[in-house]
Write an enzyme that holds these catalytic residues in place. Structure first.
Site, PDB file in Angstrom:
ATOM      1  N   GLU A  56       0.886  -1.055   0.170  1.00  0.00           N
ATOM      2  CA  GLU A  56       0.163   0.161  -0.112  1.00  0.00           C
ATOM      3  C   GLU A  56       0.859   1.235  -0.021  1.00  0.00           C
ATOM      4  O   GLU A  56       0.647   2.268  -0.665  1.00  0.00           O
ATOM      5  CB  GLU A  56      -1.075  -0.156   1.393  1.00  0.00           C
ATOM      6  CG  GLU A  56      -1.843  -1.172   1.379  1.00  0.00           C
ATOM      7  CD  GLU A  56      -1.260  -2.339   2.061  1.00  0.00           C
ATOM      8  OE1 GLU A  56      -2.226  -3.057   2.799  1.00  0.00           O
ATOM      9  OE2 GLU A  56      -0.143  -2.643   2.058  1.00  0.00           O
ATOM     10  N   PRO A 274      12.756 -42.539   5.011  1.00  0.00           N
ATOM     11  CA  PRO A 274      11.480 -42.961   5.389  1.00  0.00           C
ATOM     12  C   PRO A 274      11.122 -42.750   6.768  1.00  0.00           C
ATOM     13  O   PRO A 274       9.946 -42.488   7.192  1.00  0.00           O
ATOM     14  CB  PRO A 274      11.271 -44.565   5.108  1.00  0.00           C
ATOM     15  CG  PRO A 274      12.731 -44.690   4.864  1.00  0.00           C
ATOM     16  CD  PRO A 274      13.420 -43.638   4.316  1.00  0.00           C
ATOM     17  N   LEU A 276      12.215 -40.135   9.024  1.00  0.00           N
ATOM     18  CA  LEU A 276      11.559 -38.652   9.311  1.00  0.00           C
ATOM     19  C   LEU A 276      10.560 -38.478   8.490  1.00  0.00           C
ATOM     20  O   LEU A 276       9.734 -37.681   9.087  1.00  0.00           O
ATOM     21  CB  LEU A 276      12.799 -37.805   8.609  1.00  0.00           C
ATOM     22  CG  LEU A 276      12.744 -36.370   9.161  1.00  0.00           C
ATOM     23  CD1 LEU A 276      12.607 -36.128  10.773  1.00  0.00           C
ATOM     24  CD2 LEU A 276      13.716 -35.381   8.426  1.00  0.00           C
TER      25      LEU A 276
END
Length: 370
Positions: A56, A274, A276
């Site tokens: 803005e 796999p 984590l």
């Protein structure tokens, strides 16, 4: 008075402007137009990152003093009501003499929200929710981070058509082709952090960098994050990353994500093994899945995911396919968690989180825009 169709067109232009902003970091991508009562664009602006003028203020800066009096501001996000490195956008619009503000999505921040109320109190007409669905999709990652106080989490894996991430001997280079691998590096560069477990570091010694086809580093690099109790060797490749690695012993993933959020991480990209991956799925902390499928079969027990707490078929984690891409010989499935059906009078979300389903999922720990 601007007609609805013209208002929507102007909002889409504001969204296009917002896309010029950075896609990482704490601050949202925001675009703004200042238009006269007939819809003629007087000025455009967008937010370029923390510490710079908000959209803005950027748009107003392109006008001489007094030129915005009686004009309408078209903004993709509710003008902020917060003083950080910059002042409140709501005040800037009031002082500029803007008579009407149209925005798409409400600001979810505890400190930065309230701009619409402040504008109305000053006699400015305010209209919210214009093209809200489009803006929500555009701001999905930032909204998740702002509403839930944690990064937007993407989980990636590459597998054969039978769901195997590696051969029986553990080797996994390369299941997918060059096009798929380049896509992964592009997505790494678009993330604030890349997460792996110590098992992956010890087994594969990954650099966790984002690279181009010729191996050179891309201009932006994710912060490497390693989770696990095992020691990362002093000569590990990750210790030579452009960013110092952030190490967590675990195992509380929620605490880790909140700390990463406090460090300014908006997007977290999980590339661990796999173990984590399954932990994040089980905890309901995945917002987006990237599944790279190679047209090959491996067999064996080297699955891309392990136990995720699904004992019965009615406990399955249903996903929605957002889109599918062809990358050379491979396919990329981009999926998101599917909301569970809700009964009358209730609002139930899936174990994972999606922007539209989690506004009240847990108390937000929001960071204000800076």
């Amino acid at each position: 008075m601007i007609q609805d169709t013209e208002r929507d067109r102007l909002m889409r232009r504001a969204l296009a402007l917002a896309a010029n902003g950075p896609s990482t970091g704490q601050n949202p991508r925001v675009g703004c137009l200042i238009v006269d009562p007939n819809g003629t664009v007087l000025a455009e602006g967008w937010h370029r990152g923390a510490g710079t003028a908000h959209a803005e203020v950027d748009a107003l800066a392109h006008l001489p003093a007094g030129a915005a009096r009686g004009a309408t501001a078209i903004v993709t996000l509710e003008p902020c009501n917060h003083t950080g490195r910059t002042g409140p956008c709501a005040v800037a619009l009031i002082e500029a003499g803007v008579s009407r503000v149209v925005y798409a999505v409400s600001d979810p921040g505890h400190a930065s929200s309230g701009g619409a109320e402040r504008l109305r109190a000053a006699g400015v007409e305010v209209v919210g929710g214009v093209l809200a669905a489009e803006a929500e999709a555009f701001l999905a990652d930032w909204l998740i981070a702002a509403r839930l106080g944690r990064p937007f989490v993407t989980l990636k894996w590459a597998s054969s058509l039978d769901g195997r991430a590696a051969a029986a001997d553990g080797s996994s280079r390369w299941i997918t082709g060059a096009d798929a691998r380049l896509d992964v590096h592009r997505r790494r560069a678009a993330s604030d952090a890349i997460l792996v477990g110590t098992g992956t570091v010890l087994a594969d010694d990954p650099a966790l960098t984002a690279r181009s086809a010729d191996g050179t580093l891309l201009p932006t690099q994710p912060v490497p994050v390693v989770i696990g109790t095992r020691t990362v060797p002093a000569d590990a490749a990750v210790r030579h990353h452009p960013h110092p690695p952030v190490l967590y012993p675990g195992p509380d993933l929620g605490v880790i994500l909140r700390d990463l959020h406090d460090r300014g991480i908006r997007r977290a990209f999980i590339e661990g093994g796999p173990g984590l991956a399954s932990a994040f799925v089980t905890a309901g902390l995945v917002d987006e899945y990237l599944v790279y499928l190679a047209p090959t079969l491996l067999g064996g027990d080297r699955l891309a995911l392990g136990d995720i707490g699904v004992a019965r078929i009615d406990e399955q984690r249903r996903l929605e396919i957002d889109h599918v891409e062809r990358l050379g010989d491979d396919l990329l499935l981009v999926c998101r968690p599917r909301a569970l059906p809700s009964t009358p009078g209730t609002r139930t979300a899936s174990p994972e989180t999606t922007p539209a389903d989690t506004r009240q999922a847990e108390p937000a720990r929001t960071e204000t825009r800076i």
